[in-house]
Enzyme design. Sequence first.
Site, short mmCIF file in Angstrom:
data_model
loop_
_atom_site.label_atom_id
_atom_site.label_comp_id
_atom_site.label_asym_id
_atom_site.label_seq_id
_atom_site.Cartn_x
_atom_site.Cartn_y
_atom_site.Cartn_z
N GLY A 46 48.45 46.90 51.49
CA GLY A 46 48.47 45.76 50.59
C GLY A 46 47.11 45.54 49.96
O GLY A 46 46.09 46.01 50.49
N GLN A 51 40.31 40.95 46.07
CA GLN A 51 39.64 42.08 46.73
C GLN A 51 39.03 43.05 45.73
O GLN A 51 38.17 43.85 46.09
CB GLN A 51 40.63 42.85 47.62
N CYS A 95 42.31 45.23 57.32
CA CYS A 95 42.13 44.86 55.92
C CYS A 95 41.18 45.85 55.25
O CYS A 95 40.17 46.22 55.84
CB CYS A 95 41.55 43.45 55.85
N LEU A 96 41.52 46.25 54.02
CA LEU A 96 40.65 47.20 53.30
C LEU A 96 39.26 46.62 53.05
O LEU A 96 38.30 47.36 52.88
CB LEU A 96 41.30 47.59 51.97
N HIS A 137 49.36 38.15 54.93
CA HIS A 137 47.96 38.59 54.86
C HIS A 137 47.46 38.57 53.42
O HIS A 137 46.37 38.06 53.13
CB HIS A 137 47.85 40.00 55.46
N GLU A 138 48.28 39.12 52.50
CA GLU A 138 47.84 39.20 51.10
C GLU A 138 47.79 37.82 50.44
O GLU A 138 46.88 37.53 49.66
CB GLU A 138 48.74 40.15 50.31
N HIS A 141 44.70 36.02 51.21
CA HIS A 141 43.56 36.42 50.38
C HIS A 141 43.44 35.53 49.15
O HIS A 141 42.33 35.23 48.68
CB HIS A 141 43.72 37.87 49.90
#
Length: 169
Positions: A46, A51, A95-96, A137-138, A141
Site C-alpha cells: 500500500g 508518502q 511501512c515503506l 494503515h493507509e 497516513h
Amino acid sequence: MALRNILRDGEKSLLKTSRAVTDYNARLHQLIDDMRETLIEAEGLGLAAPQVGVLRRVVIVVDTSREGTVEDQMIELVNPEIIARSGEQVGHEGCLSVPEVYGIVERPQLVKIRAFDRNGEMFEIYGEGLTARAFCHEIDHLNGVLFTSLATRFLTADELEELRKTERP
Ligand code: CO
C-alpha cells in the site's frame, strides 16, 4: 508515468493531515499513475499520497486475495472513509516509510470503506484480514498517523529473520 521518491520517517509531512481531493483532473490521474508505479517498484502492499510528499487524500492498497497481477490487485481510493468496522486482529505491520521496522498492531478484522475512484465515482468496498489492515494503515497516513505510534511492540531481529523467510514484507 514516473517514479516518486518515498519519504522516510522523520519527514514532517508524514505527520500532517492531508486535504480532500476536490478536482478529479489529469493532475490527480498523474499522481495515481505515479503512485502505482512507485508501489510496484517498492514491492509494497500500500501507498498513501503523503508518502510521496503530496498532502492529498489518495491511497492505493494491494488486495492480495484478488486474482491476477499486482496491477489487477491494486485498489485506488480517493477521499476514503471507514464507514464500518468489526472484529479484531492482532498482527505485524510494516511501512515503506519505515524500512526494516515491523510492529504488532491491533486492527479490525473487517472494514467497509466508502471512497471515490479517479473519476469521482463513489463506491463502497469491504476489506478483510490483511486487506482490512492495509486499508486502515493507509488511511491513517492521510491523518498523519504512522503505525509506529500504534504498535504495542516491535519485532525482534530473530522474528524479522523468520518473517523474511516466509513472506514478502
Ligand atoms: Co505506511
